[in-house]
Design an enzyme around this catalytic site. Structure first.
Site, PDB file in Angstrom:
ATOM      1  N   LYS A  70       9.152 -16.857 -10.898  1.00 44.88           N
ATOM      2  CA  LYS A  70       8.383 -15.708 -11.395  1.00 44.88           C
ATOM      3  C   LYS A  70       7.206 -16.202 -12.243  1.00 44.88           C
ATOM      4  O   LYS A  70       7.405 -17.027 -13.145  1.00 44.88           O
ATOM      5  CB  LYS A  70       9.308 -14.806 -12.212  1.00 44.88           C
TER       6      LYS A  70
ATOM      7  N   LYS B 255     -10.636  -3.683  18.988  1.00 38.80           N
ATOM      8  CA  LYS B 255      -9.219  -3.912  19.242  1.00 38.80           C
ATOM      9  C   LYS B 255      -8.823  -3.508  20.665  1.00 38.80           C
ATOM     10  O   LYS B 255      -7.649  -3.561  21.013  1.00 38.80           O
ATOM     11  CB  LYS B 255      -8.375  -3.176  18.195  1.00 38.80           C
TER      12      LYS B 255
ATOM     13  N   PHE C   6      -4.242   3.421  14.608  1.00 36.59           N
ATOM     14  CA  PHE C   6      -4.515   4.390  13.547  1.00 36.59           C
ATOM     15  C   PHE C   6      -5.609   3.820  12.666  1.00 36.59           C
ATOM     16  O   PHE C   6      -5.737   2.608  12.531  1.00 36.59           O
ATOM     17  CB  PHE C   6      -3.257   4.620  12.692  1.00 36.59           C
TER      18      PHE C   6
ATOM     19  N   LYS D  94     -13.444  -0.048  15.432  1.00 34.03           N
ATOM     20  CA  LYS D  94     -12.099  -0.617  15.638  1.00 34.03           C
ATOM     21  C   LYS D  94     -11.599  -0.392  17.054  1.00 34.03           C
ATOM     22  O   LYS D  94     -10.955  -1.249  17.646  1.00 34.03           O
ATOM     23  CB  LYS D  94     -11.100   0.034  14.686  1.00 34.03           C
TER      24      LYS D  94
ATOM     25  N   ASN E  63       0.846  -1.203   0.000  1.00 32.82           N
ATOM     26  CA  ASN E  63       0.000   0.000   0.000  1.00 32.82           C
ATOM     27  C   ASN E  63       0.878   1.249   0.000  1.00 32.82           C
ATOM     28  O   ASN E  63       2.097   1.156   0.001  1.00 32.82           O
ATOM     29  CB  ASN E  63      -0.955  -0.024   1.194  1.00 32.82           C
TER      30      ASN E  63
ATOM     31  N   ASP F   9      -4.030  -6.304   4.966  1.00 34.25           N
ATOM     32  CA  ASP F   9      -5.037  -7.168   5.574  1.00 34.25           C
ATOM     33  C   ASP F   9      -5.009  -8.581   4.988  1.00 34.25           C
ATOM     34  O   ASP F   9      -5.434  -9.526   5.629  1.00 34.25           O
ATOM     35  CB  ASP F   9      -6.431  -6.557   5.379  1.00 34.25           C
TER      36      ASP F   9
END
Ligand code: C5P
Length: 398
Positions: A289, A341, A323, A337, A209, A279
């Site tokens: 490859k 969490k 975050f 969350k 990301n 995730d």
């Protein structure tokens, strides 16, 4: 906060040097012991005697003109200082500090001290805005030096703009806040995760990301400056880890990050998970490859462990901060969350806003607490967001 503190005040050759006389008076009023060092050009603007009277102390003007005792004493002075304040700071002294030049009493003291250094620029607007000066200021900040923003307005050179020496009372306030928080995380171990994770598909490809690691590294740096033992566990980034870390653990995948975090969890007092953990990961890693074939291709993904959720389940005394970067219904998702969490608070980035989130040097965040309170912080440098977050961790520690 300045009561009994030994402040070395460096005065350099700016027309604003006379305003530092008032600064000395205010510092003394706060109970600080003030040792003034003037550069040669500062002495052209104002007489050392003014500072001598106001500081009730001898003024150091130049190490090479004075008897050689200063050559030794700059180290003693640097050691004794609780704070080194350079006000006003010219473009010249800023450039010298950025380059590590130490050719007089002030610059040798700055280089030799381990105390907090605060720089208050004052100069012509064009000199201040010059890319070289801005780059030098950036280098100072990266080395942990605090740089106060100059005020805007009429300048002695006739121009109007940025570069004005701030009011001495505002300088004292700024310094006070820095000294106050200087070592407020001493004795605490802070575990920070940063950056993205990379989930390999084959030897040359991965899923990842846009996380740059800047927010997590800023947190690590500020926590170090505030006296914490910092363990930084980081996915791949292109930035250098801050100096003074207790441990730096580079990782690639979410599974590696999980292992490193769990190994360091029990000894941590605070955990701040700024990493953008992938995730999902490819179910199968292809050792060779993958070749182009006709048609499309499907990569099967499996869920990665939610590291923070595991920590939430294991949590004992630790302060846990998460975050959240969301694009849809950010607050609702962040609150969910926070509960799931078992966090103390969650920092919400709205990644859709200009000047927030991935890669940017600034961030716009909301902080959501367990009792439902929400605090909206203005757009700030990631460094200042980091300090704001650490400020909010403190009450949970005491
Ligand atoms: O990905 P998500 O939005 O749920 O991330 C929220 C928080 O959980 C972040 O602090 C992130 O670092 C953490 N997280 C984690 N492990 C994951 C996913 C997220 O620790 N697999």
């Amino acid at each position: 906060m300045l009561e009994g503190k030994f402040v070395v005040l460096g005065v350099t050759g700016s027309i604003a040097a006379y305003k530092s006389a008032e600064l000395v008076r205010l510092l003394k009023k706060q109970g600080a012991l003030v040792q003034v060092i003037m550069t040669e050009s500062a002495c052209e603007f104002i007489k050392p005697l003014t500072f001598q009277v106001l500081s009730q102390n001898q003024v150091i003007t130049d190490m090479f003109r004075e008897p050689s005792k200063w050559e030794v004493e700059h180290v003693a002075l640097a050691d004794r200082a609780d704070l080194v304040l350079i006000a006003p700071a010219t473009a010249n002294i800023i450039a010298k500090i950025a380059a590590g030049i130490a050719d007089d009493m002030l610059t040798t003291t700055i280089l030799a001290t381990r105390a907090k250094v605060v720089v208050v620029p004052a100069m012509n607007v064009h000199m201040y805005e010059h890319p070289i000066t801005q780059r030098n200021i950036q280098r100072l900040k990266e080395s942990g030096i605090e740089v106060m923003k100059p005020a805007e307005g009429f300048l002695a050179c006739g121009y109007t703009g940025k570069g004005r020496f701030p009011e001495p009372a505002d300088i004292v306030k700024f310094v006070d806040s820095i000294v106050g928080r200087a070592q407020d995380l001493k004795g605490k171990t802070v575990l920070i995760t940063a950056g993205p994770t990379r989930e390999p598909v084959d030897p040359v490809r991965f899923i990842s990301n846009h996380s740059s690691g800047k927010m997590g590294y800023a947190l690590a740096r500020q926590a170090v400056l505030r006296g914490a033992r910092v363990v930084l566990i980081s996915g791949p980034t292109s930035i250098d880890p801050p100096a003074g870390l207790y441990k730096f653990i580079p990782v690639e995948t979410a599974l590696e990050m999980e292992k490193a975090v769990l190994e360091n969890f029990t000894q941590a007092h605070v955990v701040i998970k700024a990493a953008a953990v992938a995730d999902f990961r490819p179910k199968n890693y292809n050792p060779g490859k993958i070749k182009k074939q006709g048609g499309g291709m499907v990569i099967e993904l499996v869920k990665n462990p939610d590291i923070l959720q595991e920590l939430g389940e294991k949590k004992q005394h630790q302060v846990l901060v998460g975050f959240a970067a969301e694009t849809d219904e950010p607050e609702k998702n962040a609150k969910e969350k926070l509960e799931r969490k078992n966090l103390d608070f969650i920092v919400l980035n709205d990644v859709t806003q200009e000047g927030a989130g991935f890669g940017s040097d600034t961030n716009i965040v909301k902080i959501i607490y367990r009792d439902g309170r929400t605090e909206i912080l203005p757009k700030m440098l990631k460094r200042d967001v980091a300090d704001a977050i650490l400020d909010r961790v403190l009450p949970y520690l005491n």
